[in-house]
Scaffold this active site. Structure first.
Site, short mmCIF file in Angstrom:
data_model
loop_
_atom_site.label_atom_id
_atom_site.label_comp_id
_atom_site.label_asym_id
_atom_site.label_seq_id
_atom_site.Cartn_x
_atom_site.Cartn_y
_atom_site.Cartn_z
N ALA A 17 0.83 -1.21 0.00
CA ALA A 17 0.00 0.00 0.00
C ALA A 17 0.87 1.26 0.00
CB ALA A 17 -0.93 0.00 1.21
N LYS A 79 -3.21 -14.61 -14.64
CA LYS A 79 -4.37 -15.12 -13.91
C LYS A 79 -5.64 -14.85 -14.71
CE LYS A 79 -7.08 -14.44 -9.74
NZ LYS A 79 -7.26 -13.67 -8.52
#
Lengths: 502, 478
Positions: A17, A79
């Site tokens: 983050a 993915k």
């Protein structure tokens, strides 16, 4: 016009983050802010969020990050979706694909035609047979999507599975190149302004005092500024999402590197399987009210496919979010603002959504209430919608093989979710939002994959003649299969496109 | 289907065409004169999509029903300078901030032309040159949308013929009574011309009186606090010498008046508040807006909507569901929105509350967003004190005035560029400019904006004059 001044931003915490925030601010608002990041080597990265959603591609692109370079540096894999096992019943399996069912172009959703044939008693194959992303995932294939919207190979999207402990340093190098100052040190005190209650500075163990105009709290679960110093209350969602611990343990990859994340329902929660280029991440998320750490730890060790690379490590958390994510002059990003279990890989997405909102609503000095309020409105909406989607996975089940499943199957759910479920049960309808992280195909995949069976279907799906419809669907299925089979194997694609850095 | 106007026949045709297994009957009673969706000649671009879904080509509907094209509205007297709200994009992408933020920055140093000069549709409209957009994207040009001018009686006749051709049944009578079931309060039957007619679903397209729907409950949301205009006067004069792609909406004391030069007629009208303007003054103003203008008598409107347009087995659509003044020409558009939703969300015979909830949620949000857009015109008018505004619009206005941001809402009819066209047209200027603009230097942005205007000019230069285009079209059809 107000005068333009440089805002001094202090980012507290250097995990995913923190460095995503620092890199984004220095790339997108270089003339508007200086960025100081404070982190301590003593504190590790939680790094649960190794699997991502397709939105991350836009974020990286905006930062000018080259995909192959980034994938190579973070030992990333592609993915195409998430493979859910044992959720509706033990033995069930379905994929939540990043992409559409059918071509996703018609006025009527593809699954409505599929439902109609089922209702007519036709033995149609599973819905995933008509999804490019699902079939590629099942076959272990990958190629970048086609650009031509009429090409069936354009009907999927993708994200990455990467090593979060490598993503932060990768972004750090960029952010520092762009002028972000990094200070090493442990924060021992937070200085609040006696009048305004704003954060004035953070004090480090060595006595350094770091001042700023705007503080971004990326300190993770400890929530150093918004939680501890500013005491913003935490909204606890554990009655709907009772899982509060995870035990994580990476292992060697023994089977093929799959272009999807595995999410396997267990007796007391669920287990993730995230294949990277160099290892496979594993973890068991569970509810400590129902089971002991020892039990899940041994279940995980039994379940992993390869030789463990590290000892099992237990993480503790609580589902929910801070009532507000921006308070005074402090914006919480990532785990400091809230936590939702990584069942649908939303951790990094939530970080990204908060950063995007912060960039769009970047404040002047003094901070206007309307910027803060709008930020909180946007972030709350993201959390609330994801919350409902996660609860659906637990609630829509027929499992009754443990007190845990009995609880989630019979618990009361939020009205907003109950309405959505009922609407799907009636006629397979999905409440459509133009904005929101999970679009129709995601909801459809989970509903049908977990045995929420619609009683009826959209009347417009009755219009095509039965044989023409069946033929059309069969042609589509064949085309998807042929195109997927012609694609490179996922591992071959990785070694050609983005082999991992040594 | 109760109501044999444009709304009723359009709904019948759409239901029969898109859900052919339904059986549809229309009680062909004429809606009253204050049913504005039946009477306003200006329509939005959604009209073209509606025709597309029905398999009707615009060329067909234009030629057969005396329609014409329209690109937008010029607002006169609403702000210091007139401005054009046209359909399509204003400016094209430039860096990571939205176009209007660069325009704002340039406007501060007076380097920018008026906002509407960056819209290809607005420029085509001003110069009255037209060809339907071909879907080919050209650098710097952006997108263009168009609506239609219709001739309401001829258009209704066309829609009726089309519906009958599709197999819709016509009942030539009026609704004299509605019988409710004593059990759940749903409609048991309607009395039409001495006979009783029963159906699974009753669609109320009878205009503002909502003859059917009003029998079920009285939960009406009144908007007069925000939209106080309560009178509409409609008039027409003969065919204009030169039909126009651009309509005008002129602010007058106590309201506004319009003028729309369609191929077959010029439409005039006024919308006003009876507290501020008498009918005779309004009539004088409209009569003076052209030569030999034929006036009709003014009608009442009451702006607002049903809280739940769909209740039990009865759904109100068009003016029966939501009543708004014709500013921005949304009357028929809202009816089409209801028809599309009805087709898409057609439930089972048991009308499960959750399916009706979904319909009502969408319908309510769509109407409220249109309401906010209309109120916007009044709250940002020059020299007017800011009237009370709905909370959702207050939020938009606050975000916009602080930093030029438009918060997102679901079910929005008007694009962000439409909102910006009106906001900037009416001189609403944000306090701050988006800092994301800083990545592109003012000189670079100026140059790109100059190129956009150049691209638009070149494009419009090559378009045929609208009257020539119409002439060619009718020759081709002959």
């Amino acid at each position: 016009m107000l005068a333009v001044t440089q805002t001094r931003v202090v980012v507290v915490g250097g995990g995913t983050a923190g460095w995503m925030t620092a890199a984004a601010l220095r790339t997108l608002l270089p003339g508007r802010c200086t960025v100081d990041l404070v982190e301590s080597q003593e504190i590790g990265i939680v790094g649960v969020g190794e699997a991502t959603l397709p939105h991350i591609r836009g974020f990286n692109e905006r930062l000018g990050i080259d995909e192959a370079d980034f994938m190579s540096a973070t030992k990333a894999t592609f993915k195409l979706g998430i493979d859910f096992e044992n959720w509706g019943r033990v033995g069930d399996r379905y994929i939540h694909p990043f992409g559409t069912f059918g071509r996703g172009q018609g006025e009527v959703d593809f699954h409505q035609y599929w439902l109609r044939l089922r209702h007519e008693g036709v033995a149609v194959p599973d819905l995933e047979q008509y999804s490019m992303a699902c079939i590629m995932a099942r076959l272990g294939k990958f190629a970048l999507p086609a650009k031509d919207p009429d090409d069936i190979a354009s009907t999927f999207n993708y994200a990455y599975q990467f090593d979060a402990t490598l993503y932060a340093p990768y972004l750090r190098a960029r952010a520092e190149r762009l002028g972000c100052r990094r200070t090493e040190g442990r924060i021992v005190d937070v200085e609040l302004n006696g009048e305004s209650g704003d954060v004035d500075a953070v004090i480090l163990a060595d006595g350094q005092r770091i001042v700023g105009d705007l503080f971004v709290d990326c300190s993770g679960f400890v929530s150093l500024l918004i939680g501890k110093a500013l005491e913003e209350p935490f909204e606890d969602w554990s009655k709907w999402l009772p899982c509060d611990r995870a035990v994580a343990m990476p292992c060697r990859t023994e089977t093929a590197i799959t272009p999807y994340t595995g999410v396997i329902a267990m007796d007391w929660g669920w287990r993730w399987r995230i294949p990277l280029q160099h290892r496979t991440g594993n973890g068991y998320v569970y509810a400590s009210a129902f089971v002991s750490d020892e039990q899940t730890r041994s279940d995980l060790v039994d379940a992993v496919e390869g030789e463990p690379i590290a000892e099992p490590r237990v993480l503790k958390f609580k589902a929910g979010r801070r009532r507000r994510s921006w308070v005074k002059n402090c914006v919480a990003v990532g785990l400091a603002s809230g936590f939702l279990e990584p069942l649908e890989s939303t951790s990094i997405y939530l970080i990204q959504a908060a950063i995007t909102a912060l960039v769009e609503l970047f404040p002047d000095n003094p901070i206007a209430d309307c910027d803060r309020d709008e930020f909180n409105r946007v972030v709350d909406l993201e959390y609330d919608r994801i919350r409902d989607f996660l609860i659906l996975h637990y609630h829509a089940t027929e499992r009754s093989d443990s007190p845990f499943w009995d609880y989630v199957r019979t618990m009361e759910i939020p009205d907003s979710l109950a309405e959505k479920l009922e609407l799907f049960r009636r006629r397979g309808r999905v409440v459509k939002y133009r904005e929101g992280v999970f679009l129709e195909a995601s909801w459809i995949a989970v509903y049908l994959g977990q045995r929420v069976t619609p009683l009826g279907h959209d009347l417009r799906a009755d219009i095509p003649a039965p044989d023409a419809l069946a033929r059309g669907m069969e042609t589509l299925r064949g085309e998807i299969k042929a195109v997927a089979e012609g694609m490179p194997d996922h591992s071959a694609m990785l070694s050609r496109y983005c082999p991992m850095a040594a | 289907m109760a109501g044999g106007g444009i709304v009723g026949w359009s709904a019948a045709a759409a239901l029969k065409r898109r859900l052919p297994n339904l059986s549809v009957s229309v009680v062909d009673c004429a809606p009253p004169t204050n049913a504005l969706a039946e009477r306003i000649i200006c329509t939005l671009p959604s009209m073209v999509d509606f025709h597309g879904d029905l398999g009707l080509s615009t060329a067909d509907t234009v030629i057969r029903a005396g329609s014409g094209y329209r690109l937008g509205t010029r607002f006169e007297g609403w702000a210091e300078a007139d401005y054009v709200h046209a359909y399509g994009s204003y400016g094209t992408a430039l860096g990571s901030a939205p176009f209007h933020q660069y325009w704002l920055r340039a406007a501060e140093t007076s380097a920018a032309a008026p906002f509407d000069s960056y819209s290809a549709a607005a420029e085509s409209a001003r110069r009255n040159r037209f060809a339907p957009p071909d879907g080919v994207s050209r650098a710097g040009l952006g997108t263009i949308g168009y609506g239609l001018h219709i001739d309401p009686p001829r258009y209704r006749e066309m829609m009726r013929a089309f519906a009958l051709h599709l197999g819709v049944t016509e009942i030539s009578a009026t609704v004299s009574d509605v019988r409710l079931s004593s059990g759940d309060g749903s409609i048991q039957s309607v009395q039409v011309g001495g006979a009783e007619a029963a159906a699974d679903l009753y669609v109320d397209a009878t205009g503002p009186d909502a003859l059917l729907r009003s029998r079920l409950d009285d939960q009406w949301e009144d908007w007069s606090e925000w939209l106080p205009n309560d009178r509409v006067l409609i008039a027409q004069s003969s065919s204009p010498a030169e039909p126009s792609l651009l309509d005008s909406a002129v602010a007058i004391r106590g309201g506004w008046r319009w003028q729309a030069a369609a191929p077959g007629q010029t439409s005039h009208g006024a919308v006003y508040s009876s507290k501020h303007l008498t009918d005779s003054d309004a009539a004088r103003i409209v009569a003076e807006s052209g030569s030999s203008v034929a006036l009709e008598s003014a009608v009442d409107i009451r702006q607002g909507r049903w809280s739940q347009p769909w209740l039990r087995n009865c759904v109100a659509i068009g003016d029966a569901a939501v009543a708004v003044e014709p500013l921005e020409w949304t009357n028929l558009h809202l009816a089409h929105g209801a028809i599309d939703r009805l087709v898409a969300l057609m439930p089972d015979r048991d009308f499960s509350p959750v399916e009706l909830w979904d319909y009502n949620r969408q319908a309510g949000a769509e109407a409220d967003r249109v309401r906010d857009f209309l109120v916007l015109h009044y709250t940002t008018m020059d020299g007017q004190s800011r009237a009370a505004v709905p909370p959702s619009l207050a939020h938009t206005l606050q975000q916009f005035s602080e930093r030029g941001r438009l918060p997102f809402y679901e079910e929005e009819t008007f694009s962000r560029d439409s909102w910006l066209a009106v906001l900037f047209g009416q001189s609403a200027i944000p306090d701050r400019i988006d800092p994301l603009t800083e990545a592109v230097s003012p000189a670079e942005a100026d140059q790109a904006m100059e190129q956009m205007r150049g691209a638009i000019k070149t494009f419009v230069d090559r378009l045929p004059k609208y009257s020539d285009f119409l002439q060619r079209m009718s020759q081709k059809a002959a």
